[in-house]
Each structure stands twice: as structure tokens, then as C-alpha cells.
Design a protein around this motif. Sequence first.
Motif, PDB file in Angstrom:
ATOM      1  N   HIS A   6       0.831  -1.210   0.000  1.00  8.74           N
ATOM      2  CA  HIS A   6       0.000   0.000   0.000  1.00  8.74           C
ATOM      3  C   HIS A   6       0.864   1.259   0.000  1.00  8.74           C
ATOM      4  O   HIS A   6       0.633   2.199   0.766  1.00  8.74           O
ATOM      5  CB  HIS A   6      -0.944  -0.004   1.200  1.00  8.74           C
ATOM      6  CG  HIS A   6      -1.826  -1.216   1.255  1.00  8.74           C
ATOM      7  ND1 HIS A   6      -2.857  -1.418   0.376  1.00  8.74           N
ATOM      8  CD2 HIS A   6      -1.790  -2.313   2.077  1.00  8.74           C
ATOM      9  CE1 HIS A   6      -3.442  -2.580   0.643  1.00  8.74           C
ATOM     10  NE2 HIS A   6      -2.812  -3.143   1.655  1.00  8.74           N
ATOM     11  N   THR A   8       2.231   4.719  -0.974  1.00  5.87           N
ATOM     12  CA  THR A   8       1.774   5.983  -1.543  1.00  5.87           C
ATOM     13  C   THR A   8       2.866   7.024  -1.361  1.00  5.87           C
ATOM     14  O   THR A   8       3.415   7.175  -0.269  1.00  5.87           O
ATOM     15  CB  THR A   8       0.474   6.460  -0.863  1.00  5.87           C
ATOM     16  OG1 THR A   8      -0.567   5.512  -1.120  1.00  5.87           O
ATOM     17  CG2 THR A   8       0.042   7.820  -1.398  1.00  5.87           C
ATOM     18  N   ARG A  10       3.857  11.120  -2.136  1.00  8.44           N
ATOM     19  CA  ARG A  10       3.387  12.448  -2.528  1.00  8.44           C
ATOM     20  C   ARG A  10       4.541  13.438  -2.434  1.00  8.44           C
ATOM     21  O   ARG A  10       5.442  13.283  -1.607  1.00  8.44           O
ATOM     22  CB  ARG A  10       2.258  12.924  -1.607  1.00  8.44           C
ATOM     23  CG  ARG A  10       1.037  12.014  -1.581  1.00  8.44           C
ATOM     24  CD  ARG A  10      -0.089  12.637  -0.764  1.00  8.44           C
ATOM     25  NE  ARG A  10      -1.256  11.748  -0.693  1.00  8.44           N
ATOM     26  CZ  ARG A  10      -1.488  10.915   0.320  1.00  8.44           C
ATOM     27  NH1 ARG A  10      -0.647  10.875   1.351  1.00  8.44           N
ATOM     28  NH2 ARG A  10      -2.544  10.146   0.314  1.00  8.44           N
ATOM     29  N   THR A  21       1.186  16.599  -4.604  1.00 12.22           N
ATOM     30  CA  THR A  21       0.687  15.763  -5.687  1.00 12.22           C
ATOM     31  C   THR A  21       0.963  14.300  -5.369  1.00 12.22           C
ATOM     32  O   THR A  21       2.063  13.948  -4.934  1.00 12.22           O
ATOM     33  CB  THR A  21       1.378  16.132  -7.012  1.00 12.22           C
ATOM     34  OG1 THR A  21       1.091  17.499  -7.326  1.00 12.22           O
ATOM     35  CG2 THR A  21       0.893  15.235  -8.145  1.00 12.22           C
ATOM     36  N   THR A  22      -0.029  13.453  -5.576  1.00 14.99           N
ATOM     37  CA  THR A  22       0.162  12.020  -5.369  1.00 14.99           C
ATOM     38  C   THR A  22       0.841  11.439  -6.606  1.00 14.99           C
ATOM     39  O   THR A  22       0.288  11.463  -7.702  1.00 14.99           O
ATOM     40  CB  THR A  22      -1.183  11.306  -5.133  1.00 14.99           C
ATOM     41  OG1 THR A  22      -1.797  11.844  -3.955  1.00 14.99           O
ATOM     42  CG2 THR A  22      -0.970   9.812  -4.939  1.00 14.99           C
ATOM     43  N   ASP A  25       0.081   5.803  -5.979  1.00 17.71           N
ATOM     44  CA  ASP A  25      -1.136   5.644  -5.196  1.00 17.71           C
ATOM     45  C   ASP A  25      -1.394   4.176  -4.866  1.00 17.71           C
ATOM     46  O   ASP A  25      -1.712   3.381  -5.757  1.00 17.71           O
ATOM     47  CB  ASP A  25      -2.330   6.224  -5.973  1.00 17.71           C
ATOM     48  CG  ASP A  25      -3.621   6.188  -5.165  1.00 17.71           C
ATOM     49  OD1 ASP A  25      -3.546   6.307  -3.925  1.00 17.71           O
ATOM     50  OD2 ASP A  25      -4.689   6.036  -5.769  1.00 17.71           O
ATOM     51  N   ASP A  26      -1.221   3.822  -3.608  1.00 16.87           N
ATOM     52  CA  ASP A  26      -1.609   2.507  -3.086  1.00 16.87           C
ATOM     53  C   ASP A  26      -0.993   1.362  -3.904  1.00 16.87           C
ATOM     54  O   ASP A  26      -1.694   0.484  -4.394  1.00 16.87           O
ATOM     55  CB  ASP A  26      -3.132   2.383  -3.069  1.00 16.87           C
ATOM     56  CG  ASP A  26      -3.602   1.215  -2.202  1.00 16.87           C
ATOM     57  OD1 ASP A  26      -2.859   0.807  -1.293  1.00 16.87           O
ATOM     58  OD2 ASP A  26      -4.709   0.714  -2.456  1.00 16.87           O
ATOM     59  N   PRO A 216      -2.879   9.348 -10.690  1.00 14.29           N
ATOM     60  CA  PRO A 216      -1.539   9.104 -10.139  1.00 14.29           C
ATOM     61  C   PRO A 216      -0.974   7.756 -10.574  1.00 14.29           C
ATOM     62  O   PRO A 216      -1.681   6.929 -11.164  1.00 14.29           O
ATOM     63  CB  PRO A 216      -1.801   9.112  -8.629  1.00 14.29           C
ATOM     64  CG  PRO A 216      -3.181   8.542  -8.521  1.00 14.29           C
ATOM     65  CD  PRO A 216      -3.941   9.069  -9.719  1.00 14.29           C
ATOM     66  N   ARG A 218      -0.053   4.070 -10.620  1.00  9.99           N
ATOM     67  CA  ARG A 218      -0.720   2.923 -10.011  1.00  9.99           C
ATOM     68  C   ARG A 218      -0.454   1.693 -10.870  1.00  9.99           C
ATOM     69  O   ARG A 218      -0.098   1.818 -12.055  1.00  9.99           O
ATOM     70  CB  ARG A 218      -2.232   3.157  -9.915  1.00  9.99           C
ATOM     71  CG  ARG A 218      -2.889   3.269 -11.272  1.00  9.99           C
ATOM     72  CD  ARG A 218      -4.127   4.140 -11.259  1.00  9.99           C
ATOM     73  NE  ARG A 218      -4.753   4.200 -12.585  1.00  9.99           N
ATOM     74  CZ  ARG A 218      -4.313   4.968 -13.571  1.00  9.99           C
ATOM     75  NH1 ARG A 218      -3.234   5.717 -13.397  1.00  9.99           N
ATOM     76  NH2 ARG A 218      -4.927   4.979 -14.728  1.00  9.99           N
TER      77      ARG A 218
END
Length: 259
Positions: A6, A8, A10, A21-22, A25-26, A216, A218
Amino acid sequence: MIAFEHLTVRYRTAQKEKNKTTVLDDISLTVPQGTVCAIIGPSGCGKSTLLKAAAGLIKPAEGNVRLDERALDPKKDCIGFMPQNYGLLPWQTVRENIVLGCRIRKNWQDGREADEARLQGLAQKLHIEDLLSRYPRQLSGGQQQRVSLARSFLLRPDILLMDEPFSALDAITREEMQDVFLTLWQEQHVTTILVTHYVEEALYLGQKIVVMGAKPGRIVRVFENPLSGSSEKRSTQEFFTMGRNLREEIRRISRGEEA
């Protein structure tokens, strides 16, 4: 095994901006011990950022990176990192550049027979044994890449992170260096994450292929690749078809059309 749980990331795109800003993401991904995982996707999807997070160069906002069921610690774990520009120090000789990582890890001693034998063995396999006293500026791009590979594999890292390491080479030299990498990897089977924007390179080297999307960043798709590591399969219709499909999928992701 290296695992992203998970994750993340930024950051601020400008110093005066208050909001972040991301970038990733996950992200959840597991790379089994002793395998090569190729990461591919459109520009700006965070491929290099993912490597930097794995190397401990970027602190994630959420999530973590684990190595063999424990938190990865760059101060304790041995991480090999190959950037796009090879990362060679211009004021040091080829020999000094190769042993640099081992010296930083304090597992190298000049004149120690076992260390010198490993260095000479790698230099011979990479055909750079006559270049050890030269400086990076005196080498071709392919020769510099061989030096960078020698430094990474001399280190015997727990994980190897490669950020588009062959992208600056011409097509023929790039294919040659892919084969050189495979030869060294088959001896050590170091767990490797390879970022690339070449579809054929991902198919040839990656036993696992991860396709990423942007805005973002992913993970869109992960699949096992039965064609990796085989020069014979590289010229088959199956390889061509898989490459065409993967390239089309990346185009769809770039246009925002993925499911």
C-alpha cells in the motif's frame, strides 16, 4: 522477496505550493526471491519513483517496503542501484568505480586474494579486464554499462534496482547488454526490479511484468511472462504478438482508456 505494501508517495511540484501531488497511489506488489520484475508504462507514471522508494531515497507518505518479511533498511540491507547514466565517478578509474560499492559497504580489502579474484573474474566475463586503469570518459557507452554491471554484481546485493539502464545505448549494443546482464543474473539470481520503456526488453528480461498507469501512478496489470530469458523465443510469433498486445495496452493506458 521484496514487497511493496500500500505504498503511496506524494510531493510538492513547486516549493511555494501547499498541496502535494500524489505520484504513487496505493502500490502493492510482491517480487519473489531470485526473479526479475520488469516495470513498464507511459512516461510520468512513477516507475523511477517506485525504485527510489525501494532504495530508501524517498520516504513514502503511506505504506512500506519489505524485504523477506521485515521492513527494508537501506543502512543494513545491501541494495544495488543502477541509474540511467551508469553512476560512474569521472575522477575514478574503472577499477575504483567497480569496487566503490563494496568499499562503502566495508566488505572489500585491496590485495585480499578472494576479493581480487572476484573482481578479475567479473572483469573477464564482461570483457573489461584491459580497461581497469582507464577513466569513464575514455570508454564507450557499452563499456561504461559493463563497468556499472560489474560494480552491481561484485556487491552481491540483496536486491538490484535498475532504472532504464540500457536506454542510452544503440539497439544492437542494448541487446548485447541485455544478454550480458542475463548471464550474470543467472549466476547470482539476485532479486531484480527493472524499469524500462522498451516492450521487447520487458518481455525478454522480466519473469514478472508490471504495467503501470499515470496520474496518479498505479499498477494496472501484473502478469507472469513465460517468454523471459530465452533468445530462441525472442524471434517467435508468440513473442511478437505478446509485444504488440503489450504495446497497445500501454497506448490505451496513456489515453486513459484502461478499464
